[in-house]
Every structure is written in structure tokens, then in C-alpha cells.
Scaffold this motif. Structure first.
Motif, PDB file in Angstrom:
ATOM      1  N   LYS A 145     -39.392  -3.204  -7.786  1.00 40.30           N
ATOM      2  CA  LYS A 145     -38.766  -3.991  -8.993  1.00 40.30           C
ATOM      3  C   LYS A 145     -38.499  -2.951  -9.549  1.00 40.30           C
ATOM      4  CE  LYS A 145     -42.948  -1.715 -10.074  1.00 40.30           C
ATOM      5  NZ  LYS A 145     -44.780  -1.246  -9.502  1.00 40.30           N
ATOM      6  N   GLN A 146     -37.569  -1.565  -9.014  1.00 39.32           N
ATOM      7  CA  GLN A 146     -36.058  -1.502 -10.090  1.00 39.32           C
ATOM      8  C   GLN A 146     -35.037  -1.775  -9.755  1.00 39.32           C
ATOM      9  OE1 GLN A 146     -35.968   0.617 -12.640  1.00 39.32           O
ATOM     10  NE2 GLN A 146     -38.778   0.854 -11.705  1.00 39.32           N
ATOM     11  N   GLY A 147     -35.130  -3.695  -8.755  1.00 33.52           N
ATOM     12  CA  GLY A 147     -33.866  -4.256  -8.963  1.00 33.52           C
ATOM     13  C   GLY A 147     -33.296  -5.087 -10.241  1.00 33.52           C
ATOM     14  N   LEU A 148     -32.382  -5.761  -9.675  1.00 35.12           N
ATOM     15  CA  LEU A 148     -31.952  -6.763 -10.415  1.00 35.12           C
ATOM     16  C   LEU A 148     -32.921  -7.695 -11.612  1.00 35.12           C
ATOM     17  CD1 LEU A 148     -28.757  -8.391  -8.592  1.00 35.12           C
ATOM     18  CD2 LEU A 148     -28.712  -5.964 -10.439  1.00 35.12           C
ATOM     19  N   SER A 149     -32.576  -7.593 -12.754  1.00 34.08           N
ATOM     20  CA  SER A 149     -33.579  -8.710 -13.240  1.00 34.08           C
ATOM     21  C   SER A 149     -33.197  -9.997 -13.617  1.00 34.08           C
ATOM     22  CB  SER A 149     -33.971  -8.034 -15.041  1.00 34.08           C
ATOM     23  OG  SER A 149     -32.882  -8.680 -15.354  1.00 34.08           O
ATOM     24  N   LEU A 150     -34.189 -10.808 -13.865  1.00 28.99           N
ATOM     25  CA  LEU A 150     -33.405 -12.459 -13.834  1.00 28.99           C
ATOM     26  C   LEU A 150     -31.887 -12.613 -14.196  1.00 28.99           C
ATOM     27  CD1 LEU A 150     -34.128 -15.133 -12.391  1.00 28.99           C
ATOM     28  CD2 LEU A 150     -35.297 -15.301 -15.068  1.00 28.99           C
ATOM     29  N   LEU A 151     -31.750 -12.032 -15.321  1.00 26.41           N
ATOM     30  CA  LEU A 151     -30.493 -11.896 -16.220  1.00 26.41           C
ATOM     31  C   LEU A 151     -29.738 -11.792 -15.433  1.00 26.41           C
ATOM     32  CD1 LEU A 151     -29.952 -13.760 -18.626  1.00 26.41           C
ATOM     33  CD2 LEU A 151     -30.415 -11.569 -20.002  1.00 26.41           C
ATOM     34  N   GLU A 152     -29.919 -10.352 -15.014  1.00 25.97           N
ATOM     35  CA  GLU A 152     -29.356  -9.815 -13.833  1.00 25.97           C
ATOM     36  C   GLU A 152     -28.881 -10.262 -13.059  1.00 25.97           C
ATOM     37  OE1 GLU A 152     -29.990  -4.987 -15.669  1.00 25.97           O
ATOM     38  OE2 GLU A 152     -30.688  -5.996 -14.138  1.00 25.97           O
ATOM     39  N   VAL A 153     -29.464 -10.913 -12.192  1.00 23.41           N
ATOM     40  CA  VAL A 153     -28.750 -11.641 -11.197  1.00 23.41           C
ATOM     41  C   VAL A 153     -28.033 -12.713 -11.532  1.00 23.41           C
ATOM     42  CG1 VAL A 153     -29.960 -13.365  -9.198  1.00 23.41           C
ATOM     43  CG2 VAL A 153     -31.038 -11.408  -9.584  1.00 23.41           C
ATOM     44  N   PHE A 154     -28.541 -13.359 -12.157  1.00 26.79           N
ATOM     45  CA  PHE A 154     -27.290 -14.330 -12.545  1.00 26.79           C
ATOM     46  C   PHE A 154     -26.037 -13.976 -13.732  1.00 26.79           C
ATOM     47  CE2 PHE A 154     -28.564 -18.374 -11.794  1.00 26.79           C
ATOM     48  CZ  PHE A 154     -29.733 -18.606 -11.649  1.00 26.79           C
ATOM     49  N   GLU A 155     -25.738 -12.298 -13.833  1.00 35.38           N
ATOM     50  CA  GLU A 155     -24.482 -12.304 -14.512  1.00 35.38           C
ATOM     51  C   GLU A 155     -23.596 -11.258 -13.669  1.00 35.38           C
ATOM     52  OE1 GLU A 155     -25.391 -11.038 -18.460  1.00 35.38           O
ATOM     53  OE2 GLU A 155     -25.338 -13.010 -19.018  1.00 35.38           O
ATOM     54  N   ASP A 156     -24.540 -11.022 -12.713  1.00 32.77           N
ATOM     55  CA  ASP A 156     -24.338  -9.594 -12.196  1.00 32.77           C
ATOM     56  C   ASP A 156     -23.553  -9.929 -10.975  1.00 32.77           C
ATOM     57  OD1 ASP A 156     -23.218  -7.567 -10.324  1.00 32.77           O
ATOM     58  OD2 ASP A 156     -25.066  -6.529 -10.702  1.00 32.77           O
ATOM     59  N   GLU A 157     -22.037  -9.748 -11.060  1.00 31.38           N
ATOM     60  CA  GLU A 157     -20.615 -10.793  -9.796  1.00 31.38           C
ATOM     61  C   GLU A 157     -21.438  -9.597  -8.511  1.00 31.38           C
ATOM     62  OE1 GLU A 157     -17.094 -10.550 -11.808  1.00 31.38           O
ATOM     63  OE2 GLU A 157     -17.768 -11.892 -12.817  1.00 31.38           O
ATOM     64  N   ARG A 158     -22.182  -8.822  -8.318  1.00 31.51           N
ATOM     65  CA  ARG A 158     -22.007  -8.316  -6.888  1.00 31.51           C
ATOM     66  C   ARG A 158     -23.040  -9.118  -6.268  1.00 31.51           C
ATOM     67  NH1 ARG A 158     -24.442  -2.463  -8.527  1.00 31.51           N
ATOM     68  NH2 ARG A 158     -24.527  -3.685 -10.000  1.00 31.51           N
ATOM     69  N   VAL A 159     -23.454 -10.407  -7.131  1.00 29.01           N
ATOM     70  CA  VAL A 159     -24.706 -10.994  -6.152  1.00 29.01           C
ATOM     71  C   VAL A 159     -23.747 -12.012  -6.371  1.00 29.01           C
ATOM     72  CG1 VAL A 159     -26.675 -12.319  -6.108  1.00 29.01           C
ATOM     73  CG2 VAL A 159     -27.140 -10.583  -7.455  1.00 29.01           C
ATOM     74  N   LYS A 160     -23.977 -11.813  -4.075  1.00 25.93           N
ATOM     75  CA  LYS A 160     -23.042 -13.364  -3.542  1.00 25.93           C
ATOM     76  C   LYS A 160     -24.139 -13.757  -3.263  1.00 25.93           C
ATOM     77  CE  LYS A 160     -18.641 -10.978  -3.659  1.00 25.93           C
ATOM     78  NZ  LYS A 160     -18.729  -9.506  -3.842  1.00 25.93           N
ATOM     79  N   ALA A 161     -24.923 -14.079  -3.101  1.00 25.92           N
ATOM     80  CA  ALA A 161     -26.221 -15.277  -2.797  1.00 25.92           C
ATOM     81  C   ALA A 161     -27.484 -15.247  -3.290  1.00 25.92           C
ATOM     82  CB  ALA A 161     -26.156 -15.041  -0.717  1.00 25.92           C
ATOM     83  N   LEU A 162     -28.134 -16.575  -3.004  1.00 24.88           N
ATOM     84  CA  LEU A 162     -29.232 -16.650  -4.054  1.00 24.88           C
ATOM     85  C   LEU A 162     -29.768 -17.441  -3.170  1.00 24.88           C
ATOM     86  CD1 LEU A 162     -31.175 -15.420  -6.387  1.00 24.88           C
ATOM     87  CD2 LEU A 162     -29.047 -17.747  -7.806  1.00 24.88           C
ATOM     88  N   PHE A 163     -31.110 -17.262  -2.524  1.00 17.98           N
ATOM     89  CA  PHE A 163     -32.717 -18.170  -2.333  1.00 17.98           C
ATOM     90  C   PHE A 163     -33.485 -17.940  -3.979  1.00 17.98           C
ATOM     91  CE2 PHE A 163     -35.244 -18.430   1.753  1.00 17.98           C
ATOM     92  CZ  PHE A 163     -36.059 -19.176   1.017  1.00 17.98           C
ATOM     93  N   LEU A 164     -33.500 -19.311  -3.886  1.00 19.89           N
ATOM     94  CA  LEU A 164     -34.425 -19.162  -4.820  1.00 19.89           C
ATOM     95  C   LEU A 164     -35.830 -20.367  -4.518  1.00 19.89           C
ATOM     96  CD1 LEU A 164     -32.113 -21.625  -7.963  1.00 19.89           C
ATOM     97  CD2 LEU A 164     -32.967 -19.064  -7.944  1.00 19.89           C
ATOM     98  N   LEU A 165     -36.984 -19.652  -4.425  1.00 19.84           N
ATOM     99  CA  LEU A 165     -37.543 -20.319  -3.990  1.00 19.84           C
ATOM    100  C   LEU A 165     -38.900 -20.852  -5.842  1.00 19.84           C
ATOM    101  CD1 LEU A 165     -39.764 -20.965  -1.876  1.00 19.84           C
ATOM    102  CD2 LEU A 165     -41.301 -18.651  -2.773  1.00 19.84           C
ATOM    103  N   GLU A 166     -39.441 -21.886  -5.888  1.00 15.37           N
ATOM    104  CA  GLU A 166     -39.601 -22.932  -6.903  1.00 15.37           C
ATOM    105  C   GLU A 166     -39.445 -22.295  -8.478  1.00 15.37           C
ATOM    106  OE1 GLU A 166     -41.519 -25.790  -5.738  1.00 15.37           O
ATOM    107  OE2 GLU A 166     -42.040 -24.777  -3.890  1.00 15.37           O
ATOM    108  N   THR A 167     -37.669 -22.445  -7.985  1.00 16.97           N
ATOM    109  CA  THR A 167     -37.686 -22.509  -9.974  1.00 16.97           C
ATOM    110  C   THR A 167     -36.768 -22.967  -9.675  1.00 16.97           C
ATOM    111  OG1 THR A 167     -38.380 -19.522  -8.873  1.00 16.97           O
ATOM    112  CG2 THR A 167     -36.573 -19.907 -10.446  1.00 16.97           C
ATOM    113  N   ASP A 168     -36.525 -23.619 -11.437  1.00 12.58           N
ATOM    114  CA  ASP A 168     -35.434 -23.851 -11.752  1.00 12.58           C
ATOM    115  C   ASP A 168     -34.691 -23.266 -13.009  1.00 12.58           C
ATOM    116  OD1 ASP A 168     -33.926 -25.492 -13.540  1.00 12.58           O
ATOM    117  OD2 ASP A 168     -35.935 -26.833 -13.792  1.00 12.58           O
TER     118      ASP A 168
END
Lengths: 151, 395, 527
Positions: free
Chosen positions: C273-296
Motif C-alpha cells: 500500500k505504500q508502494g508506487l502509485s499509478l502515476l509514479e509507476v508510469f513516471e518512475d524510471e526505476r520501473v523497468k517491467a510492468l504487468f497490466l491486468l484488465e487495465t487500459d
């Protein structure tokens, strides 16, 4: 058509009654013209929309006129039997029955809606009618549908 | 008035399952099994509070679906229209049990060329009204003092609503009592005066069935109705006897009492009756202002037949800031001659606009003036379009 | 006919869907549904169009493959990523069962970045208030409330099936207040407490402090607001602070089916719950891999598609599982095709805490996820096992969900602790980001977040502007307006009497013009 209704109703002026008149190309439009040619005094309250036949006047146009803020709406056409398209003004008459009941139930004063058969030669009748409607509408006041900012 | 009979199913299973002698079920089963009908539309019971319209050719499904479902206020008209939209169903003969409002809706759709009335056998059911399922659940808990989930059967008899529990125990309450407490029938049903479906092919019910008799009172109204009855009789699915004078009298008396009650309800439910013209206008404006343009009322309306090019939609622009939207004024206007008061629009209105009574206000006066009742006779064209239809006929 | 739930917002309206891909779907009203009594809003009525989108296929690097190949390739690639560089995101139409498997997979990979739509809000509020964020109150309580405050929420448009409950409350004598930048068009409130949008954007905390002077509004009220991935942190904190001070009960509406997600996340993976928020996931460059489930992503994010594409194409790995193609599909290394929401078997929890059964029959989504779990941890659960984990988590035990009862309830109804951090000049309009200051002469674009807004499927083609704006720009009805910031868009307008001069309201994303719920823009007549 709707753009025309819209344009006619949204001029910015101080309040004086605005009467929207639908006129048939073959009779009442010429009737209105005749009223002018004969130099009869008609109040400046009227806004004319020419249609090819009173049968073209969808009741929805009339209602849109009211919703745009018209203080009264006139439907004019050829006398029964004189329709340029044989029988279209029967439809007008039929629809007017519905409109009359509708407008009354909705809570608008009956003075605000009128159907009149006017031939091309009846300039006097046209002028008198506009005068009468204008006077009647002045008595009942501005349309409750008019938005305050749409002066 | 058509010929009236008392009729009952010969099959004991049907009699037990269905109400009042099981004539309706037996006649539909007979028609299916002997090729008079290709399919039957039934409301398949999930529980007392839920039923799903289903098209079936299986007689056993028809039998399973027998019995009343007062708390499933569905109007089958649009379901039937959708059925015929499918090319492969064109020309199929179907039969279905209908409330007066179903029958009237279907007849209005036939007038609008959405279906062919000759394909549809309307087995009319007398109707005192329907209930909203969630309202009934609440009533079960609050008035009957029982667990709504424990109710396995409901029945309306002699002005009372009976609820049967899983244990077999039966509880009752006068509908009048329920309605005093804010439960009971839907508002549209309270004010509906079409209690006997005289516009259908058969009019069936228990009004006029005397004490001790277990039968359905059947009035045969059309050739199609006669065919249904004859088919069932000749193939041994039912037995009939002619209705006695007394039966006819009782039926008429019940109907008249219901109609009188409905008229009283209309007086009570007409919320603008006492208002002045200006107040009325204000009421309409403020009530219709709640509209969120979902379009549900148009979709469910059993008399609306326009597609997406409908005037109420195409002349409505969300950018307008009219005090009442074009959608609403056009619908009110167009339904003045056609509204049958079924209440479907109000049922689905997400912001609870009391549409039934508003439409009735506009329609009642016009229909009275024209001496016209929509949905009663397929050959009476809607007066609003009458002129056009004549022209169309000339061509 | 399938008994299903509308995935448009957290209310979870019930309906039937009938038909097939060939003939198209048709909506039938399900009057027995306790949430909505069968009634549906425009979004619910449009579900056939919502479901009529191009389906996603199983692919690896854009090439069609079998599901087996896609699953094993996804597993292989996910295992090759460092857990801290991986993020799991689902803000959309997934069932509880799918989410439970999704969380399971996330944990199995040792990943701590799990965003199900509320991380920003979780981080904003103290732990003791999380439950109030997760579950609302029964809608019957709204009807019974004696005082309601609509706190920056317009129910008629954002949560239409809530509006009738508020109308009922009014009928029962409730007093209704609204706190907003603009009052409701439908005149639902007895009193409107207007805040100034320009002042807010420049100093939100200062502007919100004005509310402290109106304790009469909040005392013992039921305060209805919204928590979406973009909800302003300051706004949310202030709402909870006022609720704490005045003994008010908060009810947070949520878009998507977020309640299900929040409850499961809290129980099964509270550390995320203290992890990255939606916007942070898309802006944080540390995230290099992403799994999207039923999400546009184009639906859930306010970023424009080009930006989303750019960011997604920079990722080392993108895995997408869903029913429909999205902006991410062509960029994804692996796509896994699941069934549309109405076809799914499973439950959701609505904002009230009602556990609702979706009437579909397919368990494909769960099965795909569980097969990946097997590939990662070696253990694989059946749908029934996942389901019983969900029921256990929701506290249902072995009992089946009953739509007529609210089965998941809050323990506390009131806010216990006042959130910290209200002071300080820098405000966060649009979650944890410095606001762009508004200059005089700027207009302010306010997004109204309706179900259609988030779905990314239906869009209105106009914005609302004030009478004064229309006058000063000398607009005629057939004109268009141009709204610009970094980029510009041209569209129709509607004149709205109640709008303050400088406010523009849009129910459509104008991505590129604005990436927040409220931002300064320029407005002019399109020549």
C-alpha cells in the motif's frame, strides 16, 4: 432549420415580446409581405421563419422555439383546401391539436401558441393577428423558459 | 363481448403447478405440441422476486414456468420485438401469456410495423397489478415479519397477497393494508384501468370463478383465441363448460370495483392536480431537470419503435441548456396519443423521475379528447401520425 | 441472459446482458438488483458498446501464439526481471478472484510494487483511516442520513445511481450541502459552499482552510467524496481532517471496481500500500517491467497516448492480460487473452461492502494467472481454491455471497486520527506533484470524472464554459473553442450558467492539454 430557429431567438435586446412565426411560402409568407406592402402597422415583435408548407412544421420546432425563449409561437398556413401540396395542412391542424394540449398541460399560457390560416392576399389579417398576439403576450409576460442571460 | 367459458387442464400436473385450473399453460402446451405455435415466451422463474423472459419450444419449460409472478414487473413487448428482429425468427408463430400492458404494447408495435400481429397469440391474463420485487422483499420483512428469502410462492386472491414460506406456512395481508404502509403494487398498476385484456386473443383469470370451482374463466375474443381454445379442447388438453350468468356477473363486478379503485388512486397520485398553471410548469421543469440523459425510458418503452434516428434523440443536443431538454418534451409530446401507462419508464429511471404520472397527465387529456385508447385495436392507427398514414396508404 | 455487474464504477449495478458477438449484446434491466433496483446510467445503458471492442489475442513480441506459449514466455520473462524493477497494476474490470491470483503472482515474484488504484490515497491518509477509504457505508444509510455533504463530487454525473439515494434522503428531510468549485446543475443542494479554483490551485491548503469556519456544514454529516488515482492529496487529507474534527462519516466513492481491489490488497499484501502509485509507476524510471491486468492505461491515466506509448516502449518488459486491446497491446512483449468482464465467473465488492456475484461462467482469467503462479512458485490453485481464499479474506467464511446483505462492514465509521501534513505551501494538485501556478488571465480546466471518462471508450465532444467566457470570446453557437496548454485541442462548447467565469469543465480527457484534474489552460475562439 434548427440553426435558423436558434438565430432568430437569440438576438441580444431589452425585453419586448418575441413572437416566432412560421409562415408558409405559398400563402402566409406572402400575406406577411402584403401587410408590409400595404403599409399596415405591424409590431416589430415578430420573427418570421419561412417554410415551404405548414405541414413542414414539426411540433418539435415549435417546442424548440419556446425552449429558446420565444414568448409566443405562431403557426400559419394556407386555408384548409388550399394547400399547395393538396392535404398537408390537415396534418398541421392535427398536430396543432396535440401542441395545444401539450402547451397547456406544460403550464404555458394558451395565448402563447396560435394557429391561423392566412392567404397571400390577407395582409390585414396577418397584421391584426400579430398585433393581437403581441398585446396578449404583453399581458402574460415574458416566457418562463427564457434564460436570464439570453436577453 | 366474446364467448365465455370456464376451462381447466386435464393434466393434473399442470393443474397443481399452475393457478386456477391451469388453462393458460395447457392451451400453450397444446398449441406447441400440435404445431399451432412454433414457440412460447415465458418468464422463467428464478425465485419469487426474479424471472427472466425466455423463448422456448419445450412444453416442459412452459409447464415449469406456470404460476403467477406478480413481483416480476417486466413488459414483454420489447422482448418480442427483439425476437422478431432476428432474421431466422421472421414469420414464426409465437404465443405468450400477457398482462393487458404487454398486449397493448405488442399491438402498438404492430401498428408501427415492428411485428405482425397475426404471428402472435396473446393469451391475456386479468391483472390487478404487479409489485416491485425489492418492495415486496421489504414488505415481507416489515409487514409480514418473515425472512424474504424464505418465501417460495406468492399469490393474489380476493384482494389479499398470500406469501407461502418454505415450511409450507401461508401468511396473508390485505393489499389495501400493504398500500397504506407504502408497499403493494407499483404506482402505474394502482392507477391502471385496463384490468381485463379485452385487446388480446383470450382473456383469462380467476374473476368469475365461483367458490369451489377450480377453473380458469376464459373469454374468447378473436379467431386466434378460438383456435387456441379449440386446439386444446379437441386434443384433450382441457375441459370446458360455458360460464354461467352468475360467473359473468361476478367477473364484471370485480372488474368494476378494480377500475373504481384505480380511478381513486389516480386522483391520489396526480401530484399536480391541485397546482396552479405556474406551479405546474415549475414542477415539470424541476422534476425533469434531474434527467441524466441515459435514454433508458425510451429503450424500455413498449410503444416506442423509432431506432437511433428517433426525433427525441436526434433533436436533442446535450449542449443546449433548455429548462427541459428536447428529449423530454418530444417524448412527452409523442406519447400523448400512445402512452399506455405501463410504468416501465419509471421503473428504470435512474433518478426516480415519476414518469408514469407525468406521461399520464399529458396523455390522459389527449386520449380522452380523441376518444382513443392506444393498444386496444390494431386497426386504429395512432392519431398523431394519422394524416401521414392515410397518405402512405394512398401511395 | 447473463446476470452481470456493471464495471463502470464502484456501485456495482446489476443488469442482464443478452446476445453474442455476432448479433451484439443487449442490456435488459434487472429490477431485482438491490444496488440499483434495475436502473442504469448512460454508461450502463452503453455497455454493449463498451464490450464491443477489439479483443486481445495471445501474442509474444507481436506474433500470435498459443496460450500455453504465452504463459510460459510471460513467466520466463517475468522471472528474468529484478523484483524491485517490476510493477503490477490493475485498475479496471477484474474480479476478486482474479485480483487474488494477481496478488499471489506479484508476491510470488517478490515484487512490492502493486497498484490497484488507491496507493496514492493510502499514502496520503494515516493507517487508521484506510478502512474508511476501502469500504463505504450501505446506500440505505445515505437515504437515512439527516445531513449530507457532497465534497467535490457531482453524483448525477459521476455516480448517477447514488443520486437517487441522495434525492430520497432529501425527501426524508435531510439537509444537503455541496462543497465544490461549481454548484450542481440539478440544484440538488440546499446550500453550496463554493471554493475558488484559482486560489485552490495556487494554495490549496489555504483555500481549504476556509472550510474550517463552516463546522456547521460538517458536524455529524455523511460526507460523500471520491478517491480516484488522481484525487488531490491535500483535498483528501483536508476532508478527513474536517471529518475527524466534526465527527462526520466519510463515504469515498471510487471509479472502477476499486473496493474489491483495496480490500484484497489490504489483507493479502498490506506492505504494497505504500508502494508506487499509478502515476509514479508510469513516471518512475526505476520501473523497468510492468504487468497490466484488465487495465487500459489510456483510460486510467490522464497522460496523453503519445506519452503513455513512449513510456511503455521504454520498458524492458511489458506483459498485458485482458479482454480487449489497449494502447499497451502493440507494445507488450507478451499479451494474454482473457474473457470480457461479463463473461467472468467471480465476485466483486461494491462501495457499500456488498459482495456481488457476476453471473458469467468463465474462469479463464484466474486460470491464466494461476498457471503463471505455478511457473513461478510451483503451486497452482484451482478457481475454487482462489475463491475460498477470497471469501476468507472478505470474512464470508463458507457462506455464499448474498446480494441483499451488506456483508463487508467497516469496524469504525468515524475518522479517528487527523491526517498530518496539511500545512506547508507546496500543494499537490493531482497526487504528489507540484502544482502549476495559475496566472490571472488563465482559465482553469476541471475534469469531471465520470465512468465514461475513465473507460476511455465514450467521450463527450464538448466542454462547458461560463456565460462570461462565451461573451468575452464573442462565441456563437456554431463556433468551436480551442483549449491549449502544452498542446491544444479544438472542440464544441456548452454554455453553463452556473460556472464561475474562469472555470471550464470537461467530461472528456483532453490529454496533452491537462494531465491533472485541475489545471490552468488558455481558452480562445477557434478561428
Amino acid at each position: 432549420m434548427l440553426a435558423v430557429v436558434d438565430e432568430q431567438m437569440n438576438e441580444k435586446k431589452e425585453w419586448e415580446p418575441k413572437v416566432l412565426a412560421f409562415c408558409c411560402n405559398w400563402c402566409s409568407y406572402a400575406g406577411a409581405d402584403a401587410a408590409g406592402l400595404e403599409r399596415r402597422q405591424t409590431p416589430p415583435t415578430i420573427r418570421v421563419i419561412r417554410v415551404m408548407c405548414s405541414g413542414r412544421i414539426d411540433p418539435a420546432f415549435v417546442l424548440m422555439g419556446f425552449l429558446e425563449g420565444a414568448d409566443a409561437v405562431l403557426i400559419t398556413g394556407c386555408h384548409i383546401g388550399d394547400c399547395h401540396y393538396v392535404d398537408a395542412n390537415y396534418k398541421t391542424r392535427n398536430r396543432f391539436e396535440f401542441l395545444k394540449e401539450f402547451v397547456d398541460e406544460l403550464g404555458l399560457e394558451p395565448e402563447r401558441l396560435r394557429l391561423e390560416w392566412i392567404s397571400a392576399s390577407e395582409g390585414a389579417i396577418f397584421a391584426d393577428m400579430v398585433k393581437e398576439v403581441t398585446e396578449n403576450v404583453k399581458k402574460v409576460g415574458p416566457s418562463p423558459f427564457r434564460k436570464s442571460w439570453k436577453k | 363481448m366474446g364467448t365465455c367459458y370456464l376451462a381447466w387442464a386435464t393434466d393434473e400436473k399442470i393443474r397443481r403447478r399452475a393457478a386456477n385450473g391451469g388453462f393458460v399453460t395447457a392451451a400453450l402446451v397444446a398449441a406447441l405440441e400440435n404445431g399451432l405455435l412454433d414457440a412460447v415466451v415465458v418468464v422463467k422463474k428464478e425465485d419469487v422476486y426474479e424471472g427472466i423472459p425466455t423463448v422456448t419450444s419445450a412444453p416442459e419449460v412452459v409447464v415449469e414456468s406456470a404460476g403467477s409472478l406478480h413481483a416480476v414487473p417486466v413488459n414483454l413487448t420489447k422482448f418480442v420485438v427483439e425476437f422478431y428482429k432476428d432474421e431466422k425468427n421472421k414469420g414464426k408463430k409465437i404465443g405468450l401469456p400477457v398482462k393487458p400492458c404487454d398486449a397493448r404494447g405488442i399491438i402498438e408495435q404492430a401498428k408501427r410495423q415492428q411485428l405482425d400481429i397475426n404471428d402472435i397469440y396473446l393469451v391475456g391474463l386479468n391483472c390487478g397489478g404487479t409489485l416491485h420485487p425489492l418492495n415486496l422483499r421489504e414488505a415481507a420483512a416489515e409487514v409480514y415479519g418473515i425472512d424474504p428469502d424464505a418465501v417460495v410462492k406468492e399469490e393474489i386472491k380476493a384482494g389479499k397477497l398470500f406469501l407461502t414460506l418454505q415450511s409450507g406456512e401461508e401468511r396473508e395481508c390485505k393489499i389495501e393494508e400493504l398500500e397504506k404502509k407504502g408497499y403493494g403494487r407499483r404506482d402505474s398498476c394502482k392507477m391502471c384501468i385496463t384490468k381485463i385484456p379485452t385487446m388480446a386473443d383470450l382473456a383469462c383469470g380467476n374473476w368469475g370463478v365461483l367458490k369451489g370451482e377450480e377453473a380458469t374463466f376464459v373469454e374468447v375474443l378473436t379467431g386466434k383465441g378460438e383456435a387456441l381454445l379449440k386446439n386444446a379442447l379437441e386434443n384433450g388438453y382441457i375441459k370446458v363448460k360455458e360460464a354461467s350468468e352468475k360467473s359473468l356477473e361476478v367477473r364484471e363486478r370485480i372488474k368494476n370495483a378494480m377500475v373504481k379503485l384505480a380511478e381513486e388512486w389516480w386522483e391520489k397520485l396526480d401530484a399536480v392536480k391541485e397546482l396552479t398553471r405556474d406551479e405546474r410548469l415549475k414542477f415539470y421543469v424541476e422534476t425533469l431537470r434531474l434527467c441524466i440523459n441515459c435514454g433508458a425510458c425510451r429503450t424500455v418503452c413498449p410503444v416506442c419503435a423509432c431506432d437511433d434516428a428517433a426525433k427525441c434523440v436526434s433533436m436533442h443536443d446535450e449542449r443546449d441548456d433548455y429548462v427541459i431538454s428536447m428529449y423530454n418534451v418530444i417524448r412527452l409530446l409523442h406519447l400523448m396519443d400512445s402512452c399506455i401507462g405501463c410504468g416501465q419508464c419509471e421503473d428504470v429511471c435512474p433518478v426516480d423521475i415519476p414518469l408514469t404520472f407525468i406521461h399520464r397527465r399529458f396523455a390522459e387529456r389527449m386520449q380522452r379528447k380523441l376518444n382513443y385508447m392506444p393498444g386496444m385495436n390494431v386497426s386504429e392507427k395512432p392519431p398523431f401520425y394519422e394524416a401521414e398514414l392515410q397518405w402512405h396508404d394512398i401511395l | 441472459m447473463i446476470k452481470t455487474i456493471c464495471p463502470g464504477c464502484g456501485l456495482g449495478c446489476g443488469l442482464y446482458l443478452e446476445g453474442d458477438e455476432e448479433r451484439g449484446l443487449k442490456v435488459w434491466h434487472r429490477k431485482r438488483a438491490p444496488v440499483n433496483v434495475g436502473k442504469l446510467c448512460a454508461f450502463g445503458m452503453s455497455l454493449p458498446q463498451y464490450y464491443d471492442r477489439e479483443r486481445l489475442n495471445n501474442t509474444v513480441d507481436g506474433k500470435p501464439v498459443t496460450l500455453d506459449e504465452a504463459v510460459s514466455e510471460a513467466v520466463r520473462r517475468l522471472k528474468g526481471v529484478k523484483p524491485e524493477e517490476l510493477a503490477f497494476v490493475s485498475v479496471g474490470a477484474a474480479t476478486c478472484e482474479e485480483l487474488a491470483s494477481f496478488i499471489n503472482l506479484c508476491k510470488g515474484l517478490g515484487c512490492k510494487n502493486l497498484e490497484l488504484g488507491l496507493n496514492a490515497a493510502f499514502k496520503t491518509l494515516p493507517e487508521s483511516s484506510h478502512e474508511l477509504l476501502e469500504i463505504g457505508v450501505p446506500l440505505a444509510d445515505v437515504e437515512r442520513a439527516s445531513k449530507l455533504v457532497l465534497f467535490f463530487v457531482e453524483p448525477f454525473l459521476q455516480y448517477p445511481l447514488l443520486a437517487r439515494r441522495i434525492l430520497k434522503a432529501k425527501k426524508n428531510g435531510a439537509k444537503v450541502f455541496e462543497v465544490a468549485f461549481v454548484g450542481s446543475e440539478r440544484g440538488i443542494a440546499d446550500e453550496t459552499v463554493l471554493l475558488d479554483a484559482t486560489a485552490f490551485i495556487n494554495a490549496a491548503a489555504e483555500e481549504l482552510k476556509k472550510l474550517r469556519a463552516r463546522k456547521d456544514v460538517f458536524e455529524d454529516a455523511l460526507v460523500i467524496s471520491e478517491a480516484n488515482p488522481y484525487t488531490d492529496a491535500v483535498l483528501l487529507r483536508e476532508m478527513f481532517a474536517v471529518c475527524a474534527e466534526c465527527g462526520a462519516t466519510p463515504l469515498l466513492m471510487k471509479p472502477f471496481l476499486t473496493t474489491s481491489a483495496a480490500l484484497l490488497q489490504s489483507s493479502l499484501a498490506p506492505e504494497t500500500k505504500q508502494g508506487l502509485s499509478l502515476l509514479e509507476v508510469f513516471e518512475d524510471e526505476r520501473v523497468k517491467a510492468l504487468f497490466l491486468l484488465e487495465t487500459d492505461p489510456a483510460g486510467a491515466l490522464l497522460l496523453n497516448e503519445r506519452k503513455i506509448r513512449k513510456r511503455l516502449s521504454e520498458l524492458e518488459l511489458l506483459v498485458e492480460q485482458g479482454a480487449f486491446r489497449t494502447v499497451a497491446s502493440e507494445l507488450a512483449g507478451v499479451t494474454l487473452a482473457s474473457e470480457a468482464f461479463f463473461e467472468k465467473r467471480g465476485v466483486i465488492v461494491n462501495v457499500e461492502g456488498r459482495v456481488l456475484e457476476n453471473g458469467g461462467t468463465s474462469a479463464a482469467g484466474v486460470e491464466i494467472l494461476e498457471r503463471m503462479v505455478e511457473g513461478v512458485t510451483g503451486g497452482r490453485r484451482s478457481f475454487e481454491e482462489v475463491r475460498s481464499e477470497v471469501f476468507g479474506t472478505l470474512g464470508l467464511g463458507e457462506t455464499s455471497p448474498k446480494e441483499d446483505d451488506v456483508q463487508v462492514k467497516r469496524k469504525e465509521t468515524k475518522v479517528l486520527a487527523e491526517p498530518e501534513g496539511l500545512q506547508g505551501g507546496a500543494t499537490a494538485v493531482g497526487t504528489a506533484r507540484g502544482a502549476e501556478a495559475a496566472e490571472s488571465g488563465d482559465y482553469l480546466l476541471l475534469y469531471r470524472t465520470t465512468p465514461a471518462f475513465w473507460s476511455g471508450v465514450f467521450a463527450k465532444s464538448f466542454v462547458e464554459i461560463s456565460v462570461d467566457a462565451a461573451r468575452s470570446l464573442k462565441l456563437f453557437r456554431d463556433d468551436d473553442v480551442e483549449i491549449s496548454n502544452a498542446e491544444s485541442v479544438t472542440l464544441d462548447f456548452k454554455i453553463s450558467e452556473r460556472l464561475p467565469e474562469r472555470l471550464i469543465v470537461s467530461e472528456t480527457k483532453l490529454a496533452g492539454v491537462s494531465e491533472r484534474l485541475l489545471s490552468p489552460v488558455r481558452l480562445r475562439r477557434k478561428e
